[in-house]
Design a protein around this motif. Structure first.
Motif, PDB file in Angstrom:
ATOM      1  N   ILE A  76       0.865  -1.175   0.000  1.00 23.62           N
ATOM      2  CA  ILE A  76       0.000   0.000   0.000  1.00 23.62           C
ATOM      3  C   ILE A  76       0.902   1.226   0.000  1.00 23.62           C
ATOM      4  CG2 ILE A  76      -1.737   1.280   1.335  1.00 23.62           C
ATOM      5  CD1 ILE A  76      -2.699  -1.415   2.429  1.00 23.62           C
ATOM      6  N   THR A  77       0.437   2.301  -0.604  1.00 20.04           N
ATOM      7  CA  THR A  77       1.208   3.542  -0.636  1.00 20.04           C
ATOM      8  C   THR A  77       1.915   3.800   0.695  1.00 20.04           C
ATOM      9  OG1 THR A  77      -0.357   4.518  -2.197  1.00 20.04           O
ATOM     10  CG2 THR A  77       1.076   6.044  -1.001  1.00 20.04           C
ATOM     11  N   ASN A  78       3.212   4.068   0.616  1.00 20.28           N
ATOM     12  CA  ASN A  78       4.087   4.387   1.755  1.00 20.28           C
ATOM     13  C   ASN A  78       4.494   3.167   2.583  1.00 20.28           C
ATOM     14  OD1 ASN A  78       4.037   7.059   0.987  1.00 20.28           O
ATOM     15  ND2 ASN A  78       2.592   7.701   2.570  1.00 20.28           N
ATOM     16  N   ASP A  79       4.076   1.972   2.201  1.00 21.89           N
ATOM     17  CA  ASP A  79       4.557   0.786   2.904  1.00 21.89           C
ATOM     18  C   ASP A  79       6.077   0.681   2.804  1.00 21.89           C
ATOM     19  OD1 ASP A  79       2.107  -0.063   3.729  1.00 21.89           O
ATOM     20  OD2 ASP A  79       1.995  -1.826   2.454  1.00 21.89           O
ATOM     21  N   ASN A  80       6.665   0.097   3.834  1.00 20.98           N
ATOM     22  CA  ASN A  80       8.087  -0.195   3.854  1.00 20.98           C
ATOM     23  C   ASN A  80       8.283  -1.680   3.560  1.00 20.98           C
ATOM     24  OD1 ASN A  80       9.287   2.450   5.128  1.00 20.98           O
ATOM     25  ND2 ASN A  80       7.459   1.936   6.306  1.00 20.98           N
ATOM     26  N   LEU A  81       9.140  -1.984   2.601  1.00 21.33           N
ATOM     27  CA  LEU A  81       9.375  -3.351   2.159  1.00 21.33           C
ATOM     28  C   LEU A  81      10.783  -3.765   2.572  1.00 21.33           C
ATOM     29  CD1 LEU A  81       7.966  -2.913  -1.466  1.00 21.33           C
ATOM     30  CD2 LEU A  81       6.725  -3.663   0.571  1.00 21.33           C
ATOM     31  N   ILE A  82      10.867  -4.782   3.403  1.00 17.38           N
ATOM     32  CA  ILE A  82      12.152  -5.302   3.865  1.00 17.38           C
ATOM     33  C   ILE A  82      12.334  -6.664   3.201  1.00 17.38           C
ATOM     34  CG2 ILE A  82      13.608  -5.719   5.868  1.00 17.38           C
ATOM     35  CD1 ILE A  82      12.340  -2.901   5.745  1.00 17.38           C
ATOM     36  N   ILE A  83      13.216  -6.726   2.197  1.00 14.90           N
ATOM     37  CA  ILE A  83      13.339  -7.916   1.361  1.00 14.90           C
ATOM     38  C   ILE A  83      14.753  -8.474   1.518  1.00 14.90           C
ATOM     39  CG2 ILE A  83      13.116  -8.850  -0.964  1.00 14.90           C
ATOM     40  CD1 ILE A  83      11.300  -6.453  -1.608  1.00 14.90           C
ATOM     41  N   SER A  84      14.864  -9.597   2.204  1.00  8.55           N
ATOM     42  CA  SER A  84      16.155 -10.249   2.420  1.00  8.55           C
ATOM     43  C   SER A  84      16.378 -11.267   1.313  1.00  8.55           C
ATOM     44  CB  SER A  84      16.187 -10.933   3.787  1.00  8.55           C
ATOM     45  OG  SER A  84      16.043  -9.970   4.831  1.00  8.55           O
ATOM     46  N   VAL A  85      17.434 -11.064   0.540  1.00  4.66           N
ATOM     47  CA  VAL A  85      17.718 -11.884  -0.631  1.00  4.66           C
ATOM     48  C   VAL A  85      18.961 -12.728  -0.362  1.00  4.66           C
ATOM     49  CG1 VAL A  85      18.267 -11.863  -3.094  1.00  4.66           C
ATOM     50  CG2 VAL A  85      16.687 -10.158  -2.159  1.00  4.66           C
ATOM     51  N   TYR A  86      18.805 -14.049  -0.459  1.00  7.64           N
ATOM     52  CA  TYR A  86      19.902 -15.001  -0.243  1.00  7.64           C
ATOM     53  C   TYR A  86      20.291 -15.593  -1.595  1.00  7.64           C
ATOM     54  CZ  TYR A  86      18.881 -14.673   4.728  1.00  7.64           C
ATOM     55  OH  TYR A  86      18.690 -14.205   6.008  1.00  7.64           O
ATOM     56  N   ASN A  87      21.543 -15.415  -1.976  1.00  6.33           N
ATOM     57  CA  ASN A  87      22.021 -15.834  -3.288  1.00  6.33           C
ATOM     58  C   ASN A  87      22.650 -17.227  -3.218  1.00  6.33           C
ATOM     59  OD1 ASN A  87      23.005 -16.074  -5.865  1.00  6.33           O
ATOM     60  ND2 ASN A  87      24.683 -14.609  -5.584  1.00  6.33           N
ATOM     61  N   TYR A  88      21.957 -18.231  -3.760  1.00  5.40           N
ATOM     62  CA  TYR A  88      22.475 -19.592  -3.821  1.00  5.40           C
ATOM     63  C   TYR A  88      22.964 -19.954  -5.225  1.00  5.40           C
ATOM     64  CZ  TYR A  88      20.481 -20.253   0.814  1.00  5.40           C
ATOM     65  OH  TYR A  88      20.194 -20.142   2.156  1.00  5.40           O
ATOM     66  N   LEU A  89      23.151 -18.948  -6.075  1.00  7.64           N
ATOM     67  CA  LEU A  89      23.704 -19.195  -7.401  1.00  7.64           C
ATOM     68  C   LEU A  89      25.224 -19.322  -7.309  1.00  7.64           C
ATOM     69  CD1 LEU A  89      21.709 -16.559  -9.519  1.00  7.64           C
ATOM     70  CD2 LEU A  89      21.016 -18.874  -8.873  1.00  7.64           C
ATOM     71  N   ARG A  90      25.847 -19.676  -8.423  1.00  8.18           N
ATOM     72  CA  ARG A  90      27.304 -19.752  -8.483  1.00  8.18           C
ATOM     73  C   ARG A  90      27.911 -18.470  -9.022  1.00  8.18           C
ATOM     74  NH1 ARG A  90      25.384 -24.607 -10.438  1.00  8.18           N
ATOM     75  NH2 ARG A  90      25.647 -23.874 -12.595  1.00  8.18           N
ATOM     76  N   GLU A  91      27.106 -17.416  -9.097  1.00  6.99           N
ATOM     77  CA  GLU A  91      27.564 -16.138  -9.636  1.00  6.99           C
ATOM     78  C   GLU A  91      26.874 -15.007  -8.883  1.00  6.99           C
ATOM     79  OE1 GLU A  91      26.172 -15.841 -13.733  1.00  6.99           O
ATOM     80  OE2 GLU A  91      24.693 -17.391 -13.304  1.00  6.99           O
ATOM     81  N   PRO A  92      27.449 -13.796  -8.930  1.00  6.36           N
ATOM     82  CA  PRO A  92      26.819 -12.662  -8.246  1.00  6.36           C
ATOM     83  C   PRO A  92      25.417 -12.412  -8.787  1.00  6.36           C
ATOM     84  CG  PRO A  92      29.068 -12.138  -8.876  1.00  6.36           C
ATOM     85  CD  PRO A  92      28.737 -13.431  -9.553  1.00  6.36           C
ATOM     86  N   PHE A  93      24.590 -11.771  -7.948  1.00  5.15           N
ATOM     87  CA  PHE A  93      23.183 -11.578  -8.292  1.00  5.15           C
ATOM     88  C   PHE A  93      22.722 -10.231  -7.730  1.00  5.15           C
ATOM     89  CE2 PHE A  93      18.605 -12.125  -7.467  1.00  5.15           C
ATOM     90  CZ  PHE A  93      18.174 -12.550  -8.710  1.00  5.15           C
ATOM     91  N   LEU A  94      21.752  -9.646  -8.413  1.00  2.00           N
ATOM     92  CA  LEU A  94      21.240  -8.339  -8.003  1.00  2.00           C
ATOM     93  C   LEU A  94      19.832  -8.177  -8.555  1.00  2.00           C
ATOM     94  CD1 LEU A  94      22.461  -5.953  -6.401  1.00  2.00           C
ATOM     95  CD2 LEU A  94      23.231  -4.991  -8.571  1.00  2.00           C
ATOM     96  N   ILE A  95      18.957  -7.562  -7.776  1.00  2.00           N
ATOM     97  CA  ILE A  95      17.579  -7.301  -8.213  1.00  2.00           C
ATOM     98  C   ILE A  95      17.339  -5.803  -8.230  1.00  2.00           C
ATOM     99  CG2 ILE A  95      15.145  -7.481  -7.536  1.00  2.00           C
ATOM    100  CD1 ILE A  95      15.571 -10.255  -6.635  1.00  2.00           C
ATOM    101  N   SER A  96      16.648  -5.345  -9.267  1.00  2.00           N
ATOM    102  CA  SER A  96      16.208  -3.953  -9.335  1.00  2.00           C
ATOM    103  C   SER A  96      14.690  -3.908  -9.417  1.00  2.00           C
ATOM    104  CB  SER A  96      16.834  -3.240 -10.532  1.00  2.00           C
ATOM    105  OG  SER A  96      16.585  -1.850 -10.477  1.00  2.00           O
ATOM    106  N   TRP A  97      14.133  -2.709  -9.236  1.00  2.00           N
ATOM    107  CA  TRP A  97      12.701  -2.564  -8.987  1.00  2.00           C
ATOM    108  C   TRP A  97      12.123  -1.575  -9.988  1.00  2.00           C
ATOM    109  CZ3 TRP A  97      12.260  -6.145  -5.245  1.00  2.00           C
ATOM    110  CH2 TRP A  97      13.420  -6.429  -4.512  1.00  2.00           C
ATOM    111  N   ASP A  98      11.614  -2.095 -11.089  1.00  2.00           N
ATOM    112  CA  ASP A  98      11.163  -1.275 -12.211  1.00  2.00           C
ATOM    113  C   ASP A  98       9.911  -0.497 -11.822  1.00  2.00           C
ATOM    114  OD1 ASP A  98       9.969  -0.743 -15.058  1.00  2.00           O
ATOM    115  OD2 ASP A  98      11.969  -1.534 -15.402  1.00  2.00           O
ATOM    116  N   GLY A  99      10.044   0.811 -11.665  1.00  2.00           N
ATOM    117  CA  GLY A  99       8.910   1.662 -11.312  1.00  2.00           C
ATOM    118  C   GLY A  99       8.932   2.163  -9.889  1.00  2.00           C
ATOM    119  N   LEU A 100       9.596   1.451  -8.956  1.00  2.00           N
ATOM    120  CA  LEU A 100       9.744   1.985  -7.602  1.00  2.00           C
ATOM    121  C   LEU A 100      10.764   3.112  -7.643  1.00  2.00           C
ATOM    122  CD1 LEU A 100       9.775  -0.961  -5.032  1.00  2.00           C
ATOM    123  CD2 LEU A 100       8.039   0.774  -5.380  1.00  2.00           C
TER     124      LEU A 100
END
Length: 544
Positions: free
Chosen positions: A65-89
């Motif tokens: 909802i508008t103004n919500d705070n999102l706490i997203i813990s991302v655990y990388n189990y790949l064999r290479e670096p990883f990154l997520i971006s947020w299209d529109g935020l």
């Protein structure tokens, strides 16, 4: 008495801290834990190695909802670096969490990172995606829905249900092979097909009740192709584009270019049976098509007959449709005031930036460029290099603000800009392909688009009253598109092609929006938990 004063001062300090950080009693926290893994997927009937989030392809939806705070813990189990971006935020005052290689250190294999985001003053339909290399061609994308606060009026009755549709092109070739093709100077092959929510032909069923109205949020999450969306026998009423309520025009078919998101209302007002939901490619020599099923709940009749055809290569059809999409000036946005109360057409332009795309060969390899500059990543995220004043990572002004038509070159291109400037950006496209551009950190007003060369006289054809506000816009072949943007968000912000081969091979740059005032009012400090990499490794994020 002294203790009471001390307590009162503490409460005041706490209140100011919460206010500065945009955290209020009506802005709850939402916590997510995501595990990133490889997994077998079969989107086009062929076994592939996909990138999954919590075992899902596509990844889980985010609801806020508008103004919500999102706490997203991302655990990388790949064999290479990883990154997520947020299209529109928009990451207000917080480009640290933008999740691109120019702002955020990748998550190494076996490590984790916690994104702290806020849907500050935002509503609408968006998506997230993996931003490194060619991971986007392997999955790890998902939908984002930001709902209006309960007290804010919405200009349509509540729908019976809300569906997310993530559509786009897909390659049977694994993402690391596609990346190797580009690294070796080659081009991508044509996509092998299209997907809807990770599945091919008739792979999804959306169940509706006759007589009721449903919301469909459609995002083009592909990497190479514009698409057209339509539902057999049903009209679609457009209600929202990337966080802006629109005039509620009805369409039988809707073009959605790379990286774009739309919301439509569909009323189940046809005879009871099943109908095709169709996605097809646009502006391609070979038309790709895929389908899902709109199933009336008491239907006993499956889909039948030919799949409804749609537009294929018609530019004027698409251009006229784009011009018909207008902003609803009487509707509230994230706040309880009409969207039209911001009179963008009456603000004096402080600067014009013209960006021309090209496809040069540099050192014998295919590259893509903006104003003759083909972007190469720095050895340190640009935001960290700027914050720690690390020399040699990038140079301000390394990309000109207008085309030079000189010899193309490689560099880590960063354009300087001043906080609170009101800027006109013109995208000039002299190539034969449709371009799609995204600007992180902002929504902008799409004031005009037309064929040929943009000139100052083109401003007489601008829509200065009710154009839509969005974060991704198309530029047609041999044509231009102009936008207005208020640079009210300090940070290091990516402007890029949403065609992923072009983005990967240099058609992007960073806009450094700078304020000389070192204040939390303008920009949040570097997070204590920020990862430090490259030449920023070993430094301290905050004074202890």
């Amino acid at each position: 008495m002294r203790d009471c004063i001390r307590v009162l001062c503490s409460l005041i300090a706490l209140f100011l801290f919460l206010a500065v950080n945009g955290v209020h009693s009506d802005s709850p926290y939402r916590f997510y834990t995501w595990k990133i893994t490889y997994g077998d997927i079969y989107p086009l009937g062929v076994k592939q190695q996909g990138i999954l989030i919590n075992g899902q392809f596509p990844g889980p939806h985010i609801d806020a909802i508008t103004n919500d705070n999102l706490i997203i813990s991302v655990y990388n189990y790949l064999r290479e670096p990883f990154l997520i971006s947020w299209d529109g935020l928009q990451q207000r005052k917080n480009s640290w969490m933008d999740g691109l290689p120019g702002t955020t250190c990748p998550i190494p294999p076996g490590k984790s990172f916690t994104y702290v985001l806020q849907a500050k003053d935002q509503i609408g339909s968006h998506f997230y995606f993996p931003s490194l290399g060619f991971h986007k061609a392997a999955g790890a994308f998902g939908g984002i829905r930001i709902w209006s606060r309960p007290r804010i009026p919405v200009p349509f009755p509540p729908p019976a249900w809300d569906f997310i549709i993530l559509a786009g092109d897909w390659f049977k070739t694994n993402h690391y092979i596609l990346r190797r093709l580009l690294d070796n100077g080659g081009n991508l092959p044509s996509p092998d097909g299209l997907l809807i929510n990770g599945r091919g032909w008739n792979g999804n069923t959306f169940t509706v009740d006759q007589g009721r109205t449903y919301r469909f949020r459609i995002s083009n999450v592909g990497i190479a192709t514009s698409i057209n969306f339509r539902i057999q026998g049903h009209m679609m009423k457009l209600i929202e584009v990337e966080g802006s309520h629109t005039l509620q025009n009805s369409y039988a078919a809707l073009d959605i270019h790379l990286g774009q998101s739309y919301s439509v209302l569909v009323t189940a007002d046809q005879p009871v049976k099943d109908y095709y939901i169709v996605v097809s490619s646009r502006f391609t020599s070979r038309v790709l098509t895929t389908t899902s099923i709109l199933h009336y709940s008491n239907s006993k009749t499956g889909v039948s007959g030919p799949v409804p055809g749609g537009p294929t290569t018609q530019i004027n059809w698409s251009l006229n449709q784009a011009r018909s999409i207008r902003r609803n000036l009487t509707a509230s946005g994230p706040r309880p005031n009409p969207q039209g109360s911001y009179h963008y057409g009456m603000i004096k332009i402080s600067r014009t930036i013209t960006l021309a795309n090209s496809a040069p060969y540099i050192n014998g390899k295919q590259r893509y460029a903006i104003n003759s500059v083909s972007f190469i990543p720095g050895d340190t995220p640009l935001k960290l290099a700027d914050h720690f004043k690390i020399p040699g990572v990038f140079s301000l002004g390394s990309i000109p603000s207008s085309p030079t038509y000189g010899n193309p070159y490689l560099t880590t291109s960063v354009m300087p800009a001043n906080f609170r400037d009101f800027v006109e950006i013109v995208f000039q496209n002299w190539e034969e392909t449709v371009q799609s551009y995204h600007m992180n950190g902002y929504n902008f007003f799409v004031v005009g688009m037309d064929g040929g060369q943009w000139t100052p006289a083109s401003r007489t054809r601008y829509n200065l009253r009710d154009t839509v506000s969005r974060c991704t816009v198309q530029v047609y072949p041999k044509a231009w598109t102009a936008i207005f943007v208020a640079l009210d968000n300090v940070g290091m912000w990516n402007i890029r092609s949403e065609n992923w081969a072009r983005q990967y091979l240099g058609q992007q740059f960073y806009l450094r929006v700078y304020s000389p005032v070192n204040s939390w009012r303008d920009e949040y400090p570097i997070p204590k938990g920020a990862r430090l990499c490259g030449r920023a490794r070993g430094r301290r994020t905050r004074p202890q």
